[in-house]
Motif scaffolding. Structure first.
Motif, PDB file in Angstrom:
ATOM      1  N   PRO A  84       0.845  -1.205   0.000  1.00 49.69           N
ATOM      2  CA  PRO A  84       0.000   0.000   0.000  1.00 49.69           C
ATOM      3  C   PRO A  84       0.881   1.256   0.000  1.00 49.69           C
ATOM      4  O   PRO A  84       1.758   1.404   0.854  1.00 49.69           O
ATOM      5  CB  PRO A  84      -0.778  -0.131   1.310  1.00 49.69           C
ATOM      6  CG  PRO A  84       0.142  -0.880   2.218  1.00 49.69           C
ATOM      7  CD  PRO A  84       0.996  -1.786   1.353  1.00 49.69           C
ATOM      8  N   TYR A  87       0.772   5.465   0.076  1.00 49.96           N
ATOM      9  CA  TYR A  87      -0.084   6.594   0.405  1.00 49.96           C
ATOM     10  C   TYR A  87       0.529   7.882  -0.152  1.00 49.96           C
ATOM     11  O   TYR A  87       1.750   8.004  -0.282  1.00 49.96           O
ATOM     12  CB  TYR A  87      -0.258   6.706   1.916  1.00 49.96           C
ATOM     13  CG  TYR A  87      -1.016   5.543   2.513  1.00 49.96           C
ATOM     14  CD1 TYR A  87      -2.379   5.629   2.778  1.00 49.96           C
ATOM     15  CD2 TYR A  87      -0.356   4.349   2.798  1.00 49.96           C
ATOM     16  CE1 TYR A  87      -3.068   4.550   3.326  1.00 49.96           C
ATOM     17  CE2 TYR A  87      -1.041   3.269   3.343  1.00 49.96           C
ATOM     18  CZ  TYR A  87      -2.394   3.376   3.605  1.00 49.96           C
ATOM     19  OH  TYR A  87      -3.070   2.303   4.135  1.00 49.96           O
ATOM     20  N   PRO A 129      -4.827   4.834  -9.085  1.00 49.85           N
ATOM     21  CA  PRO A 129      -5.642   4.050  -8.159  1.00 49.85           C
ATOM     22  C   PRO A 129      -5.813   4.762  -6.804  1.00 49.85           C
ATOM     23  O   PRO A 129      -5.095   5.686  -6.481  1.00 49.85           O
ATOM     24  CB  PRO A 129      -4.854   2.747  -8.000  1.00 49.85           C
ATOM     25  CG  PRO A 129      -3.966   2.682  -9.194  1.00 49.85           C
ATOM     26  CD  PRO A 129      -3.636   4.086  -9.540  1.00 49.85           C
ATOM     27  N   GLU A 130      -6.733   4.276  -6.031  1.00 48.55           N
ATOM     28  CA  GLU A 130      -7.108   4.897  -4.773  1.00 48.55           C
ATOM     29  C   GLU A 130      -5.922   5.032  -3.833  1.00 48.55           C
ATOM     30  O   GLU A 130      -5.064   4.149  -3.736  1.00 48.55           O
ATOM     31  CB  GLU A 130      -8.205   4.070  -4.100  1.00 48.55           C
ATOM     32  CG  GLU A 130      -8.747   4.679  -2.831  1.00 48.55           C
ATOM     33  CD  GLU A 130      -9.840   3.830  -2.215  1.00 48.55           C
ATOM     34  OE1 GLU A 130     -10.295   4.168  -1.101  1.00 48.55           O
ATOM     35  OE2 GLU A 130     -10.241   2.834  -2.842  1.00 48.55           O
ATOM     36  N   SER A 134      -4.287   2.119  -1.660  1.00 47.24           N
ATOM     37  CA  SER A 134      -4.690   0.800  -2.157  1.00 47.24           C
ATOM     38  C   SER A 134      -3.463  -0.080  -2.377  1.00 47.24           C
ATOM     39  O   SER A 134      -2.367   0.399  -2.673  1.00 47.24           O
ATOM     40  CB  SER A 134      -5.477   0.940  -3.456  1.00 47.24           C
ATOM     41  OG  SER A 134      -4.692   1.573  -4.461  1.00 47.24           O
ATOM     42  N   GLN A 160      -0.987  -2.450  -4.243  1.00 46.37           N
ATOM     43  CA  GLN A 160      -0.604  -2.576  -5.649  1.00 46.37           C
ATOM     44  C   GLN A 160       0.576  -3.537  -5.790  1.00 46.37           C
ATOM     45  O   GLN A 160       1.347  -3.756  -4.854  1.00 46.37           O
ATOM     46  CB  GLN A 160      -0.229  -1.209  -6.235  1.00 46.37           C
ATOM     47  CG  GLN A 160      -1.325  -0.172  -6.160  1.00 46.37           C
ATOM     48  CD  GLN A 160      -2.527  -0.530  -7.001  1.00 46.37           C
ATOM     49  OE1 GLN A 160      -2.386  -1.105  -8.075  1.00 46.37           O
ATOM     50  NE2 GLN A 160      -3.719  -0.179  -6.527  1.00 46.37           N
ATOM     51  N   TYR A 190       0.037   6.173 -11.521  1.00 46.22           N
ATOM     52  CA  TYR A 190      -1.014   6.876 -10.791  1.00 46.22           C
ATOM     53  C   TYR A 190      -1.357   8.165 -11.547  1.00 46.22           C
ATOM     54  O   TYR A 190      -0.471   8.809 -12.114  1.00 46.22           O
ATOM     55  CB  TYR A 190      -0.557   7.247  -9.385  1.00 46.22           C
ATOM     56  CG  TYR A 190      -0.388   6.068  -8.453  1.00 46.22           C
ATOM     57  CD1 TYR A 190      -1.382   5.722  -7.545  1.00 46.22           C
ATOM     58  CD2 TYR A 190       0.777   5.302  -8.475  1.00 46.22           C
ATOM     59  CE1 TYR A 190      -1.218   4.642  -6.681  1.00 46.22           C
ATOM     60  CE2 TYR A 190       0.955   4.230  -7.623  1.00 46.22           C
ATOM     61  CZ  TYR A 190      -0.055   3.899  -6.720  1.00 46.22           C
ATOM     62  OH  TYR A 190       0.103   2.840  -5.869  1.00 46.22           O
TER      63      TYR A 190
END
Length: 403
Positions: free
Chosen positions: A79, A81, A92-93, A96, A98, A107
């Protein structure tokens, strides 16, 4: 001690050139300002805690490269951030999980007003097993069982150069396929003389170096803009690290981040800095106010420093233009004395690193030290003093080291 060079003109409109900008009520910027990896077992994944984050990301960067993780770390489900500009969204969020095993993950950041977006690539990989010595193992840096004359080498040949992808105005150098370990003050000169062609910048490729291509560094006049901001010269320069245009308007010396970045972290003990150079001083030496200094002849500067890359609070640390030769974090220095006028073509230089103490084997194995290699055409460029036309040619530089 004389401070090293700094190119850097005041970048009056840097944010409009490096960020998504438009005059509207909703925020129109779409930058990643910070990135970090969050895992349950950080000591088993990162060589040092500071490697878990990329703080203060330069707004021109779109390739974000984390320092290598420990061998055998699982990069298939990580993950990441991000702190993005106010109101922006990321896909992507954010946070999340990856898979980075097959290469970078892409991203896209979209501004709050929905009108702009930027695409970033995030690189995360584990160190190959066997490349990082464990403290006390045979072959460790400083191991008395290894013959003193047995060295390995890092070689810089300066063959990989290209126009800056964002502007196509000046040249950049890299020893890696993704990202760059070299920086120059060329972005600042672009603000001072935006009409200059790529070969008129202070740092340019040299087609015929000692062997193949080399680097040409020339102290240049910054024109009317330089007079207004009292920065009349731009010393040609090349250094391993990052040039941060966001800092240039507030504190020019802070814009040169010597040794910053994962590419400059080391797990070996540098022994000797060597290479080839030519130097020709400019005809007239001037101080910062533009006044001629009689009987003063310009000099270049060539050096490498090894420093602790984490501060007392455990945060990432790099050297800047105001402490690159004086910081208490420095543990070793190799500096070529008297880079003055040369005759008869290329001259070889070879200078040993002078250590202030022994490197900590555990810190070294965990990439807790970094190295910055620096070249400049005017030794007092940081004070905007020197001679226009001073020229330093560099090629075939190497670092001999022990593992």
């Amino acid at each position: 001690m004389v401070k090293p060079f700094s190119l850097i003109a005041v970048v009056a409109f840097a944010t409009t050139l490096t960020s998504c900008f438009k005059d509207e009520a909703l925020n129109n910027e779409c930058d990643i300002e910070k990135a970090w990896i969050q895992v349950d077992n950080p000591d088993e994944v990162f060589f040092q805690p500071s490697n878990a984050e990329l703080p203060d990301i330069e707004s021109t960067k779109t390739d974000l490269i984390f320092p290598d993780l420990r061998p055998n770390s699982d990069v298939t489900a990580l993950p990441v951030y991000f702190k993005v500009t106010d109101g922006a969204t990321i896909a992507p969020e954010n946070g999340s999980v990856q898979n980075f095993a097959d290469g970078p993950v892409t991203y896209v950041v979209t501004s709050e007003d929905g009108q702009y977006n930027r695409t970033y690539r995030v690189f995360i990989k584990a160190t190959d097993a066997g490349t990082t010595p464990d403290p006390g193992d045979p072959g460790d840096p400083g191991d008395p069982g290894k013959p003193e004359e047995q060295f390995d080498y890092v070689n810089y040949d300066f063959e990989n150069y290209f126009l800056d992808p964002a502007s196509s105005k000046f040249y950049v150098w890299s020893d890696y396929e993704n990202g760059s370990n070299w920086a120059t003050g060329n972005p600042g000169f672009k603000i001072a003389k935006g009409s200059a062609t790529p070969d008129q910048y202070p740092s340019t490729p040299l087609a015929e170096g000692y062997d193949g291509a080399g680097v040409k560094l020339v102290t240049s006049d910054t024109g009317p803009f330089g007079v207004v901001v009292n920065m009349r010269i731009a010393a040609g320069n090349l250094f391993t690290g990052v040039f941060d245009s966001k800092s240039a308007t507030k504190a020019p010396l802070k814009a040169t981040h010597f040794g910053e970045g994962s590419y400059n972290q080391i797990n070996y003990r540098p022994v000797t800095l060597a290479g080839y150079y030519q130097y020709t001083p400019g005809e007239v030496f001037k101080d910062k106010s533009g006044k001629v200094v009689e009987d003063r002849i310009d000099q270049g500067d060539i050096y490498a420093v090894v420093f602790r890359n984490v501060d007392s609070e455990g945060k990432s640390f790099y050297l800047t233009g105001d402490n690159v030769l004086t910081s208490p974090q420095i543990v070793a220095l190799a500096r070529v004395p008297n880079v003055v006028k040369t005759e008869g073509g290329w001259h070889n230089f070879s200078v040993d690193f002078n250590y202030s103490g022994e490197l900590d084997p555990a810190i070294l194995a965990n990439y807790g030290y970094s190295m910055a290699v620096v070249f400049t055409s005017s030794i007092e460029g940081a004070a905007f003093q020197g001679a226009v036309g001073s020229t330093l040619l560099i090629d075939k530089v190497s670092i001999a080291y022990k593992k």
